[in-house]
Design a protein around this motif. Sequence first.
Motif, PDB file in Angstrom:
ATOM      1  N   GLY A  37       0.881  -1.275  -0.080  1.00 49.82           N
ATOM      2  CA  GLY A  37       0.054   0.087  -0.013  1.00 49.82           C
ATOM      3  C   GLY A  37       0.731   1.400   0.120  1.00 49.82           C
ATOM      4  O   GLY A  37       0.556   2.173  -0.755  1.00 49.82           O
ATOM      5  N   ILE A  38       1.976   1.191   0.710  1.00 49.12           N
ATOM      6  CA  ILE A  38       2.904   2.599   0.619  1.00 49.12           C
ATOM      7  C   ILE A  38       3.522   2.750  -0.417  1.00 49.12           C
ATOM      8  O   ILE A  38       3.598   3.893  -0.987  1.00 49.12           O
ATOM      9  CB  ILE A  38       3.859   2.178   1.912  1.00 49.12           C
ATOM     10  CG1 ILE A  38       3.480   2.362   3.124  1.00 49.12           C
ATOM     11  CG2 ILE A  38       4.959   3.291   1.693  1.00 49.12           C
ATOM     12  CD1 ILE A  38       4.565   1.896   4.303  1.00 49.12           C
ATOM     13  N   TYR A  41       0.807   4.339  -2.497  1.00 43.03           N
ATOM     14  CA  TYR A  41       0.935   5.845  -1.644  1.00 43.03           C
ATOM     15  C   TYR A  41       1.629   6.637  -2.361  1.00 43.03           C
ATOM     16  O   TYR A  41       1.460   7.776  -2.766  1.00 43.03           O
ATOM     17  CB  TYR A  41       0.963   5.559  -0.321  1.00 43.03           C
ATOM     18  CG  TYR A  41       0.430   6.726   0.431  1.00 43.03           C
ATOM     19  CD1 TYR A  41      -1.021   6.751   0.980  1.00 43.03           C
ATOM     20  CD2 TYR A  41       1.151   7.917   0.782  1.00 43.03           C
ATOM     21  CE1 TYR A  41      -1.415   7.792   1.410  1.00 43.03           C
ATOM     22  CE2 TYR A  41       0.841   8.877   1.334  1.00 43.03           C
ATOM     23  CZ  TYR A  41      -0.906   8.937   2.059  1.00 43.03           C
ATOM     24  OH  TYR A  41      -1.200  10.104   2.607  1.00 43.03           O
ATOM     25  N   GLY A  45       0.590   9.605  -4.749  1.00 41.66           N
ATOM     26  CA  GLY A  45       0.701  10.880  -4.097  1.00 41.66           C
ATOM     27  C   GLY A  45       0.874  11.839  -5.140  1.00 41.66           C
ATOM     28  O   GLY A  45       0.637  13.107  -4.970  1.00 41.66           O
ATOM     29  N   SER A 106      10.099   9.212   3.227  1.00 41.53           N
ATOM     30  CA  SER A 106       8.923  10.153   3.641  1.00 41.53           C
ATOM     31  C   SER A 106       9.116  11.434   4.227  1.00 41.53           C
ATOM     32  O   SER A 106       8.459  12.218   3.908  1.00 41.53           O
ATOM     33  CB  SER A 106       8.055   9.205   4.318  1.00 41.53           C
ATOM     34  OG  SER A 106       7.752   8.007   3.816  1.00 41.53           O
ATOM     35  N   GLY A 163      -3.668   2.269  -1.545  1.00 41.04           N
ATOM     36  CA  GLY A 163      -2.850   3.104  -1.198  1.00 41.04           C
ATOM     37  C   GLY A 163      -2.863   4.202  -2.269  1.00 41.04           C
ATOM     38  O   GLY A 163      -2.649   5.413  -2.080  1.00 41.04           O
ATOM     39  N   TYR A 164      -2.955   3.833  -3.418  1.00 35.39           N
ATOM     40  CA  TYR A 164      -2.837   4.891  -4.575  1.00 35.39           C
ATOM     41  C   TYR A 164      -3.954   6.078  -4.477  1.00 35.39           C
ATOM     42  O   TYR A 164      -3.996   6.949  -4.596  1.00 35.39           O
ATOM     43  CB  TYR A 164      -3.039   4.163  -6.008  1.00 35.39           C
ATOM     44  CG  TYR A 164      -2.627   5.031  -7.188  1.00 35.39           C
ATOM     45  CD1 TYR A 164      -1.211   5.024  -7.925  1.00 35.39           C
ATOM     46  CD2 TYR A 164      -3.680   5.959  -7.771  1.00 35.39           C
ATOM     47  CE1 TYR A 164      -1.038   5.802  -8.721  1.00 35.39           C
ATOM     48  CE2 TYR A 164      -3.527   6.691  -8.823  1.00 35.39           C
ATOM     49  CZ  TYR A 164      -1.951   6.503  -9.361  1.00 35.39           C
ATOM     50  OH  TYR A 164      -1.849   7.374 -10.445  1.00 35.39           O
ATOM     51  N   LEU A 166      -5.796   6.122  -1.850  1.00 31.79           N
ATOM     52  CA  LEU A 166      -6.011   7.055  -0.359  1.00 31.79           C
ATOM     53  C   LEU A 166      -5.018   8.178  -0.617  1.00 31.79           C
ATOM     54  O   LEU A 166      -5.048   9.321   0.111  1.00 31.79           O
ATOM     55  CB  LEU A 166      -5.234   6.238   0.686  1.00 31.79           C
ATOM     56  CG  LEU A 166      -5.155   7.083   2.051  1.00 31.79           C
ATOM     57  CD1 LEU A 166      -6.443   7.141   2.689  1.00 31.79           C
ATOM     58  CD2 LEU A 166      -4.586   5.742   3.063  1.00 31.79           C
ATOM     59  N   ALA A 167      -3.800   8.000  -1.207  1.00 31.89           N
ATOM     60  CA  ALA A 167      -2.941   9.138  -1.680  1.00 31.89           C
ATOM     61  C   ALA A 167      -3.651  10.278  -2.375  1.00 31.89           C
ATOM     62  O   ALA A 167      -3.309  11.390  -2.170  1.00 31.89           O
ATOM     63  CB  ALA A 167      -1.722   8.749  -2.420  1.00 31.89           C
ATOM     64  N   SER A 184       1.181  16.067   2.275  1.00 28.53           N
ATOM     65  CA  SER A 184       0.486  15.156   1.394  1.00 28.53           C
ATOM     66  C   SER A 184       1.750  14.016   1.167  1.00 28.53           C
ATOM     67  O   SER A 184       1.413  12.749   1.505  1.00 28.53           O
ATOM     68  CB  SER A 184      -0.071  15.530   0.098  1.00 28.53           C
ATOM     69  OG  SER A 184      -0.439  14.551  -0.529  1.00 28.53           O
ATOM     70  N   SER A 188       3.052   9.605   4.221  1.00 27.16           N
ATOM     71  CA  SER A 188       3.522   8.115   4.004  1.00 27.16           C
ATOM     72  C   SER A 188       4.330   7.759   5.249  1.00 27.16           C
ATOM     73  O   SER A 188       4.434   6.425   5.563  1.00 27.16           O
ATOM     74  CB  SER A 188       4.124   7.795   2.507  1.00 27.16           C
ATOM     75  OG  SER A 188       5.320   8.589   2.483  1.00 27.16           O
TER      76      SER A 188
END
Length: 452
Positions: A37-38, A41, A45, A106, A163-164, A166-167, A184, A188
Amino acid sequence: MATTPAIPPSTTQAPDHVRERRRLHTKLKLATQIGEGIDGYVIGGIGMAMTALTADLHLSTLMEGLVGASPLIGIFVGGPLFGRLADRYGRRPVFLADMLIFLVGSVLQFFVTDGMQLFLIRLVMGVAIGGEYAIGAPLLSEYAPKQGRGRLLASLEISWYVGYALATVVGAVFEDVDGGWRWSLASSAVLAVVCVSLRGGIPESARWLLSKGRREEAEALIEKYGIEIDVTAELDERTATQQAGFRALFRKEHLRSTVFASVFWAALVLPYFAIGTYWTQVFEALNMGDNAVAALLVYSFTAVAGVTAGCLVVDRIGRRRLLIPPFWITAGCLALVAVWPSSTPVIVCGFLFFIFLNAASSALTAVYPLEVFPTSLRATGVGFATAMSRVGAAIGTFLLPMGLDHYGARFVLLIGAAVLAIGGLVSQLLAPETTDLDLANAARRAREKPTP
């Protein structure tokens, strides 16, 4: 000591064994899913933040393209590097190290003062993403039972798309905040802290230990956690694969797997990354009005629905059926949008079908590469395929804004359609059917000519 298959887990196992196995599976699944997920993200993001950071950091078109493509370039290095390290030194240490890189990167994004700093930081984070692809899913696959393995591994892609998405949501929340793109991108770090805490205490892969001839250690883990492993097949694969490392990927017995995993993955992700990263520009080039943010949210959540559908059917319809037909259909969708760019219904339907089916097939990027390589080459092969997939994605992401400026949206979409068609052709010729096979037997099947 006889080389007989390990006894599969059963209801007769001691309660302690059952609890240990469930605890391990839950912890490993969460640690891998959050890591995946990261990845989504970090890459997703930048799409919402790009307009604001371009203005704040005074980026040129060239630097804008480099910042957008930087994680994908980093993956090119990180995939093979971390994959080779994981095959040589073990899954466990690499699994933790790459998440620590995410955490530091991050936080550093918040403090950048120019485009080059952001490019370099996200480049290093891309190296960690490559490491995550090369070790996260392989480690999970090596503890997964053969029945339902496809759904379990495909669920990682759901995590990527969540994750994508959510970002995208977080980016929309900070869109009107002064310097909001910094918050933003740096957000992460929260996910990375959670993931680092989960990865402590996860044991080494029993399959990797077998591939290194450390059978007693492997069997201790098999006994402790009740792992379902065909020990005989794993040892046979170790005997058959005498050479490890990058050169082994291009030996005759593994070349088919290397080409297939690299090409199908690249063909799937290139159009998605390129169009998603510069969605605002594509949306405007197609004269679709000023609702680009809402359209990007629809784009992201349609992808989540698609990859969820792929996860649900991957073990029911088989790998080949989930991969090959969607390649041809999505190629046709982008071609239709390119041919009729003035038709709003064609654009809307074409993109929705493209996003949904492309995401559904993308569930296989967490499945196929892990199944077509033997344990001794699994992380190296996955890392190399990851790198090759991101070469195309990075090139597409880097060139798309310039392609829009010089040739327009129709040209860009036709190139995307051609890439998908190439993926369909290669998959038709090389994709094996590996559903419900033990990993060692799946790798053996991949060396044979596929049956349509």
